[in-house]
Structure formats: structure tokens, C-alpha cells
Scaffold this motif. Structure first.
Motif, PDB file in Angstrom:
ATOM      1  N   MET A   7       0.847  -1.192   0.000  1.00  0.00           N
ATOM      2  CA  MET A   7       0.000   0.000   0.000  1.00  0.00           C
ATOM      3  C   MET A   7       0.881   1.240   0.000  1.00  0.00           C
ATOM      4  SD  MET A   7      -3.136  -0.894   2.575  1.00  0.00           S
ATOM      5  CE  MET A   7      -4.067   0.535   2.049  1.00  0.00           C
ATOM      6  N   SER A   8       0.407   2.273  -0.664  1.00  0.00           N
ATOM      7  CA  SER A   8       1.190   3.503  -0.766  1.00  0.00           C
ATOM      8  C   SER A   8       1.356   4.208   0.578  1.00  0.00           C
ATOM      9  CB  SER A   8       0.559   4.455  -1.786  1.00  0.00           C
ATOM     10  OG  SER A   8      -0.772   4.754  -1.428  1.00  0.00           O
ATOM     11  N   SER A   9       0.540   3.866   1.571  1.00  0.00           N
ATOM     12  CA  SER A   9       0.680   4.467   2.903  1.00  0.00           C
ATOM     13  C   SER A   9       1.683   3.735   3.782  1.00  0.00           C
ATOM     14  CB  SER A   9      -0.687   4.524   3.597  1.00  0.00           C
ATOM     15  OG  SER A   9      -1.216   3.218   3.717  1.00  0.00           O
ATOM     16  N   CYS A  10       2.282   2.661   3.266  1.00  0.00           N
ATOM     17  CA  CYS A  10       3.248   1.861   4.021  1.00  0.00           C
ATOM     18  C   CYS A  10       4.668   2.296   3.659  1.00  0.00           C
ATOM     19  CB  CYS A  10       3.045   0.382   3.683  1.00  0.00           C
ATOM     20  SG  CYS A  10       4.384  -0.689   4.230  1.00  0.00           S
ATOM     21  N   PRO A  11       5.445   2.783   4.633  1.00  0.00           N
ATOM     22  CA  PRO A  11       6.813   3.237   4.331  1.00  0.00           C
ATOM     23  C   PRO A  11       7.728   2.122   3.829  1.00  0.00           C
ATOM     24  CG  PRO A  11       6.387   3.325   6.701  1.00  0.00           C
ATOM     25  CD  PRO A  11       5.090   2.991   6.044  1.00  0.00           C
ATOM     26  N   ASP A  12       7.546   0.894   4.291  1.00  0.00           N
ATOM     27  CA  ASP A  12       8.359  -0.219   3.788  1.00  0.00           C
ATOM     28  C   ASP A  12       8.054  -0.488   2.316  1.00  0.00           C
ATOM     29  OD1 ASP A  12       9.570  -0.552   6.248  1.00  0.00           O
ATOM     30  OD2 ASP A  12       8.339  -2.248   6.840  1.00  0.00           O
ATOM     31  N   CYS A  13       6.775  -0.392   1.958  1.00  0.00           N
ATOM     32  CA  CYS A  13       6.363  -0.617   0.564  1.00  0.00           C
ATOM     33  C   CYS A  13       6.920   0.469  -0.352  1.00  0.00           C
ATOM     34  CB  CYS A  13       4.840  -0.649   0.453  1.00  0.00           C
ATOM     35  SG  CYS A  13       4.082  -2.032   1.340  1.00  0.00           S
ATOM     36  N   THR A  14       6.747   1.713   0.029  1.00  0.00           N
ATOM     37  CA  THR A  14       7.219   2.796  -0.840  1.00  0.00           C
ATOM     38  C   THR A  14       8.738   2.760  -0.985  1.00  0.00           C
ATOM     39  OG1 THR A  14       7.170   4.375   1.006  1.00  0.00           O
ATOM     40  CG2 THR A  14       5.219   4.281  -0.423  1.00  0.00           C
ATOM     41  N   TYR A  15       9.434   2.289   0.036  1.00  0.00           N
ATOM     42  CA  TYR A  15      10.892   2.179  -0.041  1.00  0.00           C
ATOM     43  C   TYR A  15      11.302   1.191  -1.134  1.00  0.00           C
ATOM     44  CZ  TYR A  15      15.762   1.733   1.361  1.00  0.00           C
ATOM     45  OH  TYR A  15      17.143   1.731   1.357  1.00  0.00           O
ATOM     46  N   VAL A  16      10.654   0.023  -1.180  1.00  0.00           N
ATOM     47  CA  VAL A  16      11.011  -0.946  -2.223  1.00  0.00           C
ATOM     48  C   VAL A  16      10.459  -0.527  -3.578  1.00  0.00           C
ATOM     49  CG1 VAL A  16      11.342  -2.889  -0.653  1.00  0.00           C
ATOM     50  CG2 VAL A  16       9.125  -2.567  -1.728  1.00  0.00           C
ATOM     51  N   TRP A  17       9.300   0.110  -3.601  1.00  0.00           N
ATOM     52  CA  TRP A  17       8.729   0.552  -4.879  1.00  0.00           C
ATOM     53  C   TRP A  17       9.632   1.557  -5.575  1.00  0.00           C
ATOM     54  CZ3 TRP A  17       2.911   1.452  -3.320  1.00  0.00           C
ATOM     55  CH2 TRP A  17       2.316   0.210  -3.076  1.00  0.00           C
ATOM     56  N   GLU A  18      10.274   2.424  -4.800  1.00  0.00           N
ATOM     57  CA  GLU A  18      11.206   3.388  -5.401  1.00  0.00           C
ATOM     58  C   GLU A  18      12.366   2.675  -6.096  1.00  0.00           C
ATOM     59  OE1 GLU A  18      11.369   6.766  -5.876  1.00  0.00           O
ATOM     60  OE2 GLU A  18       9.256   6.669  -5.307  1.00  0.00           O
ATOM     61  N   GLN A  19      12.762   1.537  -5.572  1.00  0.00           N
ATOM     62  CA  GLN A  19      13.874   0.777  -6.158  1.00  0.00           C
ATOM     63  C   GLN A  19      13.513   0.138  -7.496  1.00  0.00           C
ATOM     64  OE1 GLN A  19      15.941  -1.862  -3.253  1.00  0.00           O
ATOM     65  NE2 GLN A  19      14.541  -0.905  -1.785  1.00  0.00           N
ATOM     66  N   VAL A  20      12.224  -0.089  -7.748  1.00  0.00           N
ATOM     67  CA  VAL A  20      11.810  -0.779  -8.972  1.00  0.00           C
ATOM     68  C   VAL A  20      11.132   0.140  -9.983  1.00  0.00           C
ATOM     69  CG1 VAL A  20      11.584  -2.957  -7.725  1.00  0.00           C
ATOM     70  CG2 VAL A  20       9.551  -1.544  -8.091  1.00  0.00           C
ATOM     71  N   LYS A  21      11.101   1.409  -9.680  1.00  0.00           N
ATOM     72  CA  LYS A  21      10.452   2.377 -10.571  1.00  0.00           C
ATOM     73  C   LYS A  21      10.997   2.220 -11.993  1.00  0.00           C
ATOM     74  CE  LYS A  21       9.087   6.809  -9.461  1.00  0.00           C
ATOM     75  NZ  LYS A  21       9.392   8.092  -8.847  1.00  0.00           N
ATOM     76  N   ASP A  22      10.089   2.080 -12.957  1.00  0.00           N
ATOM     77  CA  ASP A  22      10.430   1.944 -14.385  1.00  0.00           C
ATOM     78  C   ASP A  22      11.204   0.670 -14.708  1.00  0.00           C
ATOM     79  OD1 ASP A  22       9.197   4.437 -14.977  1.00  0.00           O
ATOM     80  OD2 ASP A  22      11.013   5.484 -14.362  1.00  0.00           O
ATOM     81  N   ASN A  23      11.163  -0.328 -13.832  1.00  0.00           N
ATOM     82  CA  ASN A  23      11.829  -1.602 -14.094  1.00  0.00           C
ATOM     83  C   ASN A  23      10.760  -2.633 -14.478  1.00  0.00           C
ATOM     84  OD1 ASN A  23      13.113  -4.108 -14.002  1.00  0.00           O
ATOM     85  ND2 ASN A  23      14.471  -3.483 -12.343  1.00  0.00           N
ATOM     86  N   PRO A  24      10.736  -3.070 -15.737  1.00  0.00           N
ATOM     87  CA  PRO A  24       9.688  -3.987 -16.189  1.00  0.00           C
ATOM     88  C   PRO A  24       9.769  -5.389 -15.587  1.00  0.00           C
ATOM     89  CG  PRO A  24      11.323  -3.682 -17.907  1.00  0.00           C
ATOM     90  CD  PRO A  24      11.675  -2.727 -16.796  1.00  0.00           C
ATOM     91  N   ALA A  25      10.807  -5.686 -14.829  1.00  0.00           N
ATOM     92  CA  ALA A  25      10.925  -6.987 -14.174  1.00  0.00           C
ATOM     93  C   ALA A  25      10.049  -7.091 -12.927  1.00  0.00           C
ATOM     94  CB  ALA A  25      12.378  -7.267 -13.810  1.00  0.00           C
ATOM     95  N   TYR A  26       9.460  -5.962 -12.503  1.00  0.00           N
ATOM     96  CA  TYR A  26       8.636  -5.907 -11.302  1.00  0.00           C
ATOM     97  C   TYR A  26       7.269  -5.310 -11.626  1.00  0.00           C
ATOM     98  CZ  TYR A  26      13.052  -6.566  -8.814  1.00  0.00           C
ATOM     99  OH  TYR A  26      14.252  -7.052  -8.368  1.00  0.00           O
ATOM    100  N   GLU A  27       6.239  -5.826 -10.958  1.00  0.00           N
ATOM    101  CA  GLU A  27       4.898  -5.261 -11.043  1.00  0.00           C
ATOM    102  C   GLU A  27       4.484  -4.825  -9.645  1.00  0.00           C
ATOM    103  OE1 GLU A  27       0.287  -6.500 -12.119  1.00  0.00           O
ATOM    104  OE2 GLU A  27       1.864  -8.007 -12.267  1.00  0.00           O
ATOM    105  N   VAL A  28       4.237  -3.544  -9.464  1.00  0.00           N
ATOM    106  CA  VAL A  28       3.804  -3.002  -8.184  1.00  0.00           C
ATOM    107  C   VAL A  28       2.277  -3.065  -8.141  1.00  0.00           C
ATOM    108  CG1 VAL A  28       3.629  -0.907  -6.807  1.00  0.00           C
ATOM    109  CG2 VAL A  28       5.796  -1.513  -7.883  1.00  0.00           C
TER     110      VAL A  28
END
Length: 98
Positions: A7-28
């Protein structure tokens, strides 16, 4: 492709999501945006022993990673990412994690 549930309100989630931004190997998958995504996450959470400890602690168990081989993990490292540093926000009621 590795799926990342959270969830976007979870700091742990947003931390990992930033690492995969624009990376087609991951689906958020932000399951706070659509009930069908929430149901998919709850099906994983309710029927997978990976979440036993999270459920026992009253944690949501996010971010959650579904690896390409179908294995489910709560470890960013197993998905090729870094965990959020221990200091900082947590979204559980007791402040111990998400």
C-alpha cells in the motif's frame, strides 16, 4: 516478473517501490486502490505459511513479493531489493513493522 503487493501508505512498501520504478521486471500492486487487488493479496495472506509470523504479530505482511517461480516471500532481498532501514516509520500499531 516479480509482483510486489503493498500500500502507498506503508513506508516499507514505498521504499522498495522506489527501487523498482520503471523496471519492467517488477509489477507493483497497490491493493489500496482496487478491491480485486486486495482480495488477491488476502488470498495469499490467508493461505500461505509465510505470513504466520506476521499474522501472529498483528502485522499486515507487506510488502509481499511473489517471485517468478510462484514462491511468496516477505524478504525484499529474495526479490533482489534492499529492505527499508530499521530507523524510521512503521505502520503496525506497536511500531515494529508493517
Amino acid at each position: 516478473m516479480i509482483k510486489i503487493y503493498g500500500m502507498s501508505s506503508c513506508p516499507d512498501c514505498t521504499y522498495v517501490w522506489e527501487q523498482v520504478k520503471d523496471n519492467p521486471a517488477y509489477e507493483v500492486i497497490d491493493f489500496g486502490l482496487h478491491v480485486s487487488d486486495l482480495k488477491a493479496f488476502l488470498k495469499l495472506r490467508d493461505h500461505n505459511s509465510v505470513f504466520d509470523d506476521a499474522r501472529a504479530r498483528g502485522a499486515a505482511g507487506i510488502p509481499c513479493f511473489v517471485l517468478e517461480d510462484g514462491r511468496v516471500t516477505l524478504s525484499p532481498e529474495e526479490a533482489g531489493l534492499r529492505s527499508c532501514p530499521a530507523e524510521g516509520q512503521a505502520c503496525s500499531l506497536d511500531g515494529s513493522g508493517c
